[in-house]
Design a protein around this motif. Structure first.
Motif, PDB file in Angstrom:
ATOM      1  N   ILE A 116     -10.795   7.821  33.731  1.00 15.59           N
ATOM      2  CA  ILE A 116      -9.826   8.762  33.207  1.00 15.59           C
ATOM      3  C   ILE A 116     -10.399  10.299  33.330  1.00 15.59           C
ATOM      4  O   ILE A 116     -11.596  10.384  33.231  1.00 15.59           O
ATOM      5  CB  ILE A 116      -9.730   8.310  31.613  1.00 15.59           C
ATOM      6  N   VAL A 117      -9.441  10.975  33.660  1.00 11.97           N
ATOM      7  CA  VAL A 117      -9.720  12.444  33.844  1.00 11.97           C
ATOM      8  C   VAL A 117      -8.911  13.491  32.893  1.00 11.97           C
ATOM      9  O   VAL A 117      -7.819  12.852  32.540  1.00 11.97           O
ATOM     10  CB  VAL A 117      -9.853  13.060  35.068  1.00 11.97           C
ATOM     11  N   THR A 118      -9.371  14.677  32.590  1.00 12.97           N
ATOM     12  CA  THR A 118      -8.703  15.373  31.768  1.00 12.97           C
ATOM     13  C   THR A 118      -8.442  16.662  32.635  1.00 12.97           C
ATOM     14  O   THR A 118      -9.487  17.102  33.043  1.00 12.97           O
ATOM     15  CB  THR A 118      -9.236  15.826  30.398  1.00 12.97           C
ATOM     16  N   LEU A 119      -7.240  17.168  32.515  1.00 14.85           N
ATOM     17  CA  LEU A 119      -6.986  18.466  33.492  1.00 14.85           C
ATOM     18  C   LEU A 119      -6.466  19.458  32.367  1.00 14.85           C
ATOM     19  O   LEU A 119      -5.905  19.149  31.426  1.00 14.85           O
ATOM     20  CB  LEU A 119      -5.942  18.179  34.389  1.00 14.85           C
ATOM     21  N   LYS A 120      -6.707  20.903  32.434  1.00 12.41           N
ATOM     22  CA  LYS A 120      -6.399  21.868  31.980  1.00 12.41           C
ATOM     23  C   LYS A 120      -5.576  22.924  32.757  1.00 12.41           C
ATOM     24  O   LYS A 120      -6.321  23.110  33.850  1.00 12.41           O
ATOM     25  CB  LYS A 120      -7.588  22.442  30.979  1.00 12.41           C
TER      26      LYS A 120
END
Length: 160
Positions: A154-158
């Protein structure tokens, strides 16, 4: 548009003799490897899919089809770096990646740091933004029977 986005990735490959076992860009000493069109790096494949998913850019098969001979034996690091460039081109930066490799053997604890460093380098992230966990399948299902290996990410982008 949302300021933050998350993406989920998953990959599985069969275990086969006579191939190197590559996980997160690191070759792990083993009597077997993973079957695949490319180098079959399940961790890099899962993170690539997570990045593409978070940015609504499809999946790894759309960008690197296993029917294309130019990807035969390819280093999966190039898939991951390509996905990271696409994410950046869309105006996002990667915040973090949390990953899990599910494999009965060999034990991977001695390779955690090398795999984290390789993944952080590929994503141009600080090491404390990358996590790698190892699990077994408790002898249940194809992974538990030693027939396959899986990875989840799982990755989080901003938004920049």
């Amino acid at each position: 548009m949302s300021e933050f986005r998350s993406g989920l990735g998953w990959d599985v490959h069969r275990i086969v003799p006579g191939r190197p076992l590559i996980l997160g860009g690191v070759t792990i000493p083993s009597e077997f490897g993973l079957e695949g069109h490319s180098d079959a790096d399940i961790l890099f494949h899962a993170v690539t899919d997570a990045l593409l998913g978070a940015a609504a850019l499809g999946d790894i098969g759309m960008h690197f089809p296993d029917t294309d001979p130019k990807w035969k034996g390819a280093d999966s690091g190039q898939f991951l770096k390509h996905a990271a460039r696409l994410v950046a081109d869309k105006g996002y930066s990667i915040v973090n990646a949390d990953t899990t490799i599910i494999l009965e053997r060999p034990k991977l604890k001695d390779y955690r740091q090398a795999i984290r460093e390789s993944l952080a380098t590929a994503l141009t992230l600080e090491l404390d933004c990358v996590n790698v966990k190892f699990k077994t399948a408790e002898r249940v299902g194809p992974v538990g029977e030693g027939k396959s290996a899986e990875a989840q990410a799982i990755v989080t982008l901003k938004r920049n």
